[in-house]
Motif scaffolding. Sequence first.
Motif, PDB file in Angstrom:
ATOM      1  N   PHE A 155       0.861  -1.183   0.000  1.00  0.00           N
ATOM      2  CA  PHE A 155       0.000   0.000   0.000  1.00  0.00           C
ATOM      3  C   PHE A 155       0.895   1.231   0.000  1.00  0.00           C
ATOM      4  CE2 PHE A 155       0.711  -1.278   4.393  1.00  0.00           C
ATOM      5  CZ  PHE A 155       1.075  -0.084   5.017  1.00  0.00           C
ATOM      6  N   PRO A 156       0.380   2.398  -0.395  1.00  0.00           N
ATOM      7  CA  PRO A 156       1.209   3.600  -0.433  1.00  0.00           C
ATOM      8  C   PRO A 156       1.796   3.920   0.947  1.00  0.00           C
ATOM      9  CG  PRO A 156      -0.842   3.950  -1.623  1.00  0.00           C
ATOM     10  CD  PRO A 156      -0.985   2.642  -0.915  1.00  0.00           C
ATOM     11  N   LYS A 157       3.060   4.318   0.958  1.00  0.00           N
ATOM     12  CA  LYS A 157       3.745   4.556   2.231  1.00  0.00           C
ATOM     13  C   LYS A 157       3.117   5.680   3.042  1.00  0.00           C
ATOM     14  CE  LYS A 157       8.008   4.821   0.638  1.00  0.00           C
ATOM     15  NZ  LYS A 157       9.485   5.030   0.707  1.00  0.00           N
ATOM     16  N   CYS A 158       2.454   6.620   2.379  1.00  0.00           N
ATOM     17  CA  CYS A 158       1.834   7.705   3.132  1.00  0.00           C
ATOM     18  C   CYS A 158       0.672   7.218   3.983  1.00  0.00           C
ATOM     19  CB  CYS A 158       1.394   8.834   2.205  1.00  0.00           C
ATOM     20  SG  CYS A 158       0.020   8.428   1.116  1.00  0.00           S
ATOM     21  N   LEU A 159       0.264   5.955   3.812  1.00  0.00           N
ATOM     22  CA  LEU A 159      -0.798   5.373   4.634  1.00  0.00           C
ATOM     23  C   LEU A 159      -0.249   4.545   5.788  1.00  0.00           C
ATOM     24  CD1 LEU A 159      -3.435   4.398   1.923  1.00  0.00           C
ATOM     25  CD2 LEU A 159      -3.218   6.513   3.237  1.00  0.00           C
ATOM     26  N   GLU A 173      -6.630   4.828  -5.143  1.00  0.00           N
ATOM     27  CA  GLU A 173      -7.949   4.685  -4.533  1.00  0.00           C
ATOM     28  C   GLU A 173      -7.851   4.521  -3.019  1.00  0.00           C
ATOM     29  OE1 GLU A 173      -6.311   0.701  -5.518  1.00  0.00           O
ATOM     30  OE2 GLU A 173      -6.596   2.553  -6.668  1.00  0.00           O
ATOM     31  N   GLN A 174      -6.740   3.935  -2.533  1.00  0.00           N
ATOM     32  CA  GLN A 174      -6.576   3.805  -1.087  1.00  0.00           C
ATOM     33  C   GLN A 174      -6.370   5.170  -0.436  1.00  0.00           C
ATOM     34  OE1 GLN A 174      -4.490   0.763   0.906  1.00  0.00           O
ATOM     35  NE2 GLN A 174      -4.265  -0.561  -0.885  1.00  0.00           N
ATOM     36  N   LEU A 179      -8.724  10.061   2.417  1.00  0.00           N
ATOM     37  CA  LEU A 179      -9.200  11.449   2.406  1.00  0.00           C
ATOM     38  C   LEU A 179     -10.692  11.511   2.671  1.00  0.00           C
ATOM     39  CD1 LEU A 179      -7.235  12.871  -0.671  1.00  0.00           C
ATOM     40  CD2 LEU A 179      -6.853  13.431   1.740  1.00  0.00           C
ATOM     41  N   ALA A 180     -11.439  10.572   2.100  1.00  0.00           N
ATOM     42  CA  ALA A 180     -12.883  10.548   2.322  1.00  0.00           C
ATOM     43  C   ALA A 180     -13.198  10.264   3.786  1.00  0.00           C
ATOM     44  CB  ALA A 180     -13.531   9.497   1.421  1.00  0.00           C
ATOM     45  N   THR A 181     -12.433   9.351   4.394  1.00  0.00           N
ATOM     46  CA  THR A 181     -12.630   9.040   5.806  1.00  0.00           C
ATOM     47  C   THR A 181     -12.346  10.257   6.673  1.00  0.00           C
ATOM     48  OG1 THR A 181     -12.077   6.710   5.483  1.00  0.00           O
ATOM     49  CG2 THR A 181     -11.847   7.593   7.715  1.00  0.00           C
TER      50      THR A 181
END
Length: 254
Positions: free
Chosen positions: A22-26, A59-60, A65-67
């Motif tokens: 998953f992207p590291k920013c997550l 999309e992750q 951001l939506a959360t």
Amino acid sequence: MRAIILAAGLGLRLQQPPQQQFPKCLLRFNGITLLERHLHALKAAGVTDIVLALGFQPEQIEAELATLGWQPKPEIVLNPRYDLGSVLTVHTVADALTRGGDVLLMDADVLYDEAILRKLVADDSADRLLIDRDFEAGDEPVKLCVKDGVPVELRKQLAVGLQYDTIGESVGFFRFREETALRLAQIVAGYVDSGRANMPHEEAVRDLLLEGGHTFDVADVTGLPWIEIDFPNDVARAADEVLPRLPVTTGAAR
């Protein structure tokens, strides 16, 4: 002032199984993603115009951001060839670089004290780099070398005989004035046009430093906690060594 956060890469050096990437920013620390920490730090610094340069699993990040329900919602720009170098990612956000005002160019995979960002945005319009003089020697850190207050090198590998009076690690956050950001966009376009899209964007920033005509100042962040997360042991160090030193308010407000 506008912040461009580079968050397109795959993070292969974290050595995650493909199905778990998953992207590291997550990456989460105390339950808070690096992305959310960036957003809070920027807001605290008065920066609300934010552009996210995405590529791998966007999309992750959009779901995060939506959360968060973050407002104003950051602008999203996609680099479909995120498997190439970060020069191409910077090229995809050329419009954000050149639409006016000071620009912050920031790596997404950094856990840091908000005081570091305050040093970057302080004072009037400026071209600014950050240096940490307390760093581990080796081939991995991007070194920033300064002579008589002027940056003379920005690279992992230093040439033999390079003359400097100060050396440290670049934090990976840069501030550019409007005209300097425009020139960086031109340099990056030259990389892409000449088949060098696989290069790290720091090489283009280095070209900008060494061509002259721009007056960069260097803010010293030595002693402030931060870490760029590239390898599995960086995740552990971030949690064990950096996170306990951060102010408890960092990224805490919802």
